[in-house]
Structure formats: structure tokens, C-alpha cells
Design a protein around this motif. Structure first.
Motif, PDB file in Angstrom:
ATOM      1  N   PRO A  69      40.151  32.368  49.836  1.00  0.00           N
ATOM      2  CA  PRO A  69      40.256  32.748  48.554  1.00  0.00           C
ATOM      3  C   PRO A  69      40.885  33.948  48.044  1.00  0.00           C
ATOM      4  O   PRO A  69      40.570  35.121  48.681  1.00  0.00           O
ATOM      5  N   ARG A  70      41.672  34.048  46.931  1.00  0.00           N
ATOM      6  CA  ARG A  70      42.069  35.294  46.449  1.00  0.00           C
ATOM      7  C   ARG A  70      41.083  36.005  45.913  1.00  0.00           C
ATOM      8  O   ARG A  70      40.035  35.715  45.331  1.00  0.00           O
ATOM      9  N   PRO A  71      41.079  37.296  46.064  1.00  0.00           N
ATOM     10  CA  PRO A  71      39.972  38.485  45.471  1.00  0.00           C
ATOM     11  C   PRO A  71      40.039  38.246  43.994  1.00  0.00           C
ATOM     12  O   PRO A  71      40.649  38.087  43.358  1.00  0.00           O
ATOM     13  N   HIS A  72      38.548  38.429  43.448  1.00  0.00           N
ATOM     14  CA  HIS A  72      38.158  38.585  41.936  1.00  0.00           C
ATOM     15  C   HIS A  72      38.873  39.567  41.517  1.00  0.00           C
ATOM     16  O   HIS A  72      38.990  40.633  41.880  1.00  0.00           O
ATOM     17  N   PRO A  73      39.568  39.339  40.436  1.00  0.00           N
ATOM     18  CA  PRO A  73      39.334  38.269  39.282  1.00  0.00           C
ATOM     19  C   PRO A  73      40.505  37.221  39.384  1.00  0.00           C
ATOM     20  O   PRO A  73      40.588  36.306  38.693  1.00  0.00           O
ATOM     21  N   GLU A  74      41.261  37.405  40.547  1.00  0.00           N
ATOM     22  CA  GLU A  74      42.305  36.498  40.649  1.00  0.00           C
ATOM     23  C   GLU A  74      41.862  34.877  40.942  1.00  0.00           C
ATOM     24  O   GLU A  74      40.648  34.889  41.890  1.00  0.00           O
ATOM     25  N   ARG A  75      42.429  33.900  40.660  1.00  0.00           N
ATOM     26  CA  ARG A  75      41.995  32.682  41.263  1.00  0.00           C
ATOM     27  C   ARG A  75      42.887  31.858  42.215  1.00  0.00           C
ATOM     28  O   ARG A  75      44.234  32.296  42.152  1.00  0.00           O
TER      29      ARG A  75
END
Length: 413
Positions: free
Chosen positions: A393-399
Motif C-alpha cells: 500500500p502507498r504511505p498515508h495519506p495517499e490511497r
């Protein structure tokens, strides 16, 4: 040519002798007791014939030896031969008292020479140091006979006996060396056969893994595209029949492409003895990326591409890059949701180096692919060139989901 002709003429006889020898050895291995009984019976019969016919009197210096003693000595020097192969040392010790009595009484039975057969088996089966005491044990009766009834030079009689011992020992060592050499060759052949089977199994496992990887890439991607097109066509059928028809056309085109790729793969694997060669086409390369992206876009996934540098990769690296992008987009189609988008960043370096990043904007929880051949296949392809692959998963806050591939420069040969 003459020597070759002679060898060809000798081959049938040699093969015939070897065939008989193999059969005799095979029979001996199957029935060792029967063979030992036959050999011992022959020599016992010969000793009894010498006793009954009075042949021993022609060489005995003492003709007054009682008949019962001659019979006892004949049996004592021949019957133990039944155990000559299994216990040669014990047999020689058992024959020693009879050999000494034979020399002391002056009977000098020819059956005493059967000790040489036991010495042969000692040289064949026991440690070679056992030959020292075997030689001493068989020489003692000769010294006794020379001391009591010697005629002529003692060194001639002892020398003749020692020569016979040496001949028996040399024959035993020669046969033993041949057996050891044959056993070593058979063991080596057996180990080579096991190694060959293991190599074949490893090669078959590697080939199965490669085929599974290729079929996963072909079927997984095309079925994902077909699924996206079918979903889009279903929604468009009610509002825009023209777009539904376009979706059906795209489904048909994608299905035919998938069937063609599978047919080529199966043709390569087929080995039915036919004379028609399999239809071979090059593996996908970077020049096929546009066609791949067009199919993905048609299935409803918007894809944006950024390229830096000039591509100059070998065919193997191009296939790895293509398959990683294909698998990443396939997972996005499957798991990212209907409103997702994807972005591909390609950066080419020198000497075959390349970096690829594929991201999407889907739900990160739903985008995680299930356990299967996808991610392991990408990592296997990457490992072939010493590269690294990151997927998660991409790092927060990216979705969304991110796949990052890096292949280093090619190492100099």
C-alpha cells in the motif's frame, strides 16, 4: 583396418564368454550354498579317489600309514572347503592340524595343496596383513616334512612351496582389485544416475514454474481485461447500445489474443512426434506496452505513463519490465475498484538499468492481491537480474497500491 577387423572377429567370442561369466556369477549370487557344496564336493571326491585308489602311495615317503588315518586326513583337508568363502581364516586354521599330521606321518597327501585355494580366498576377502600368518601356517607342514623325510635340497622344496603361495596370493589380489574396481564403477554409475534424475527433476520443476508464470501472466491479465469490459458493457447496454457493442468487440479481440498466446505456448510444449513446427513468436517487449495499455484503458482503467531516458534493454529485461507492469495493472483491475486510476513511471539508465513504479488510486485494503502466482512470479523474474521489487500500500495519506521495480546495471562479463 586389419586390427579393427580382428577385433570385430573376436567380439562375438568375447561377448559369448562374458555372457557365460555373467550367468555363472548371477547363479552364484542367487545360490551361494549350492555353488559352495558343488566345489567342496568335487575336491572331497578327488581326495577320496586318491585314498581309495592308492594314488597317495606313489609320492608318500612312508607307506605304512594306516588306512583310517589316510581317510581322516583326506576328509580333514577337503571337507572344510565348503566354508572357504565365508570363513577362509577359520578354514585354514581347521586344516592346519591335518596338514601337520600329513607331513609328520609321511603320507604327504596331495589334498594338502588345497590350502592354496584357501590362501586365495584369504587374499580375496580378508585384510592383506592376514597373509603373513596364513603363509606361516601353510609353510610349517612343509618344514616338518623336509626335516623328517626331506629328499634333495630343502631350499628347493620350501622355495617351490613359497612360489605357489605367491601365485595364489597374486591371483587373489588381482581378482580382488577387479572386484573393487567394478564395484567402484557401479557405484559411480549409480550416483551419476541419481544425479541425472535429480537434475531432470529440478529442470522439470523449473520448467513447470516458468510455464505457470507465463500462463498466469497470459490468462490472469486477459481475463481481468475481459471482466472489466464485460462489467462496462453491462452498464452501457441500457443507456448506450453502441458502447456495449464496442465492449463486446473488445472482449472478442482480447479473447482471441489470449487464445493465440495460449496456443503458441501449448504448441511449444507439445511433443507428439508431428512434423509441423510450433508457431513461435517473440516474447512481449517494451514495444508492446502501448498495446497492453490500450487494452487496459478499454477495460475501464485510466492509465497515465511517464518515461525518462531512452530504452536500451536486452530482451530478457524487457520481458521482465513488461510482465511486472502487466501484473501490476491486472491486480489494479481486479482489486482497486471501479473509480481507480493508474500511473506508470519508467526511468531508463545506462547499461540496462531501469526503474519502474506503478501506482493506483484504489482502496489500499481491497487492492492487496490474494496469495497466488502474481507477486512470487514478479519477484522470481526480478531476481534473475539481481533486482529488487517492492509491492504494498502507498504511505498515508495517499490511497492505493504501489509496485516498485529496480533492475541494476548489467554486470560485465
Amino acid at each position: 583396418m586389419t586390427e579393427e577387423t580382428e577385433e570385430r572377429r573376436a567380439d562375438p567370442l568375447t561377448e559369448h564368454v562374458q555372457r557365460i561369466s555373467r550367468r555363472v556369477r548371477a547363479f552364484d549370487r542367487r545360490h551361494p550354498l549350492l555353488w559352495d557344496l558343488q566345489c567342496a564336493g568335487f575336491w572331497v571326491t578327488a581326495a577320496l579317489v586318491d585314498y581309495a585308489g592308492g594314488g597317495w602311495r606313489t609320492t608318500a615317503p612312508n607307506l605304512d600309514v594306516p588306512g583310517w588315518l589316510v581317510l581322516t586326513l583326506s576328509l580333514g583337508l577337503s571337507v572344510p572347503l565348503f566354508w572357504r568363502r565365508t570363513h577362509p581364516g577359520t578354514v585354514l586354521l581347521a586344516m592346519a592340524p591335518f596338514a601337520l599330521a600329513n607331513a609328520w606321518t609321511g603320507a604327504l597327501l596331495q589334498a594338502a595343496l588345497l590350502q592354496l585355494l584357501v590362501v586365495f580366498h584369504i587374499a580375496l576377502r580378508l585384510p592383506l596383513r592376514a597373509l603373513w600368518w596364513a603363509t606361516a601356517l601353510t609353510t610349517a607342514p612343509v618344514l616338518v616334512s623336509v626335516a623328517r623325510y626331506g629328499e634333495g635340497e630343502w631350499n628347493q622344496q620350501v622355495g617351490s612351496h613359497l612360489t605357489s603361495i605367491v601365485v595364489a596370493v597374486l591371483i587373489g589380489i588381482t581378482v580382488r582389485s577387479r572386484h573393487d574396481h567394478t564395484a567402484a564403477l557401479e557405484d559411480r554409475a549409480r550416483r551419476l544416475e541419481i544425479e541425472r534424475d535429480q537434475q531432470a527433476q529440478l529442470a522439470a520443476a523449473a520448467e513447470r514454474a516458468r510455464i505457470a508464470r507465463e500462463m498466469h501472466d497470459i490468462i490472469g491479465h486477459n481475463l481481468s481485461v475481459i471482466t472489466g469490459l464485460a462489467d462496462g458493457g453491462k452498464y452501457a447496454a441500457a443507456k448506450s447500445p453502441e458502447r456495449a457493442a464496442q465492449a463486446l468487440d473488445a472482449i472478442a479481440t482480447t479473447s482471441r489474443q489470449a487464445l493465440d498466446e495460449l496456443r503458441r505456448l501449448l504448441d511449444v510444449l507439445r511433443d507428439d512426434g508431428t512434423t509441423h513446427p510450433a508457431e513461435l513468436t517473440p516474447q512481449p517487449a517494451l514495444t508492446d506496452l502501448d498495446q497492453l495499455l490500450d487494452g487496459v484503458r478499454t477495460a475501464g482503467l485510466p492509465v497515465h505513463t511517464t518515461v525518462e531516458g531512452r530504452p536500451s534493454l536486452p530482451a530478457g529485461r524487457q520481458l521482465t519490465v513488461y510482465r511486472v507492469i502487466q501484473e501490476a495493472l491486472t491486480n489494479t483491475l481486479k482489486h482497486a475498484g471501479p473509480n481507480a486510476t493508474a500511473e506508470i513511471a519508467l526511468s531508463y539508465g545506462d547499461k540496462g538499468a531501469v526503474t519502474v513504479t506503478v501506482t493506483d488510486t484504489g482502496d489500499p485494503g481491497a487492492a492487496a492481491p490474494a496469495d497466488g502466482r502474481g507477486l512470487p512470479g514478479m519477484r522470481e523474474r526480478t531476481a534473475l537480474y539481481g533486482g529488487t521489487l517492492e509491492a504494498g500500500p502507498r504511505p498515508h495519506p495517499e490511497r492505493g497500491w504501489r509496485v516498485h521495480l529496480h533492475l541494476p546495471e548489467e554486470s560485465p562479463q
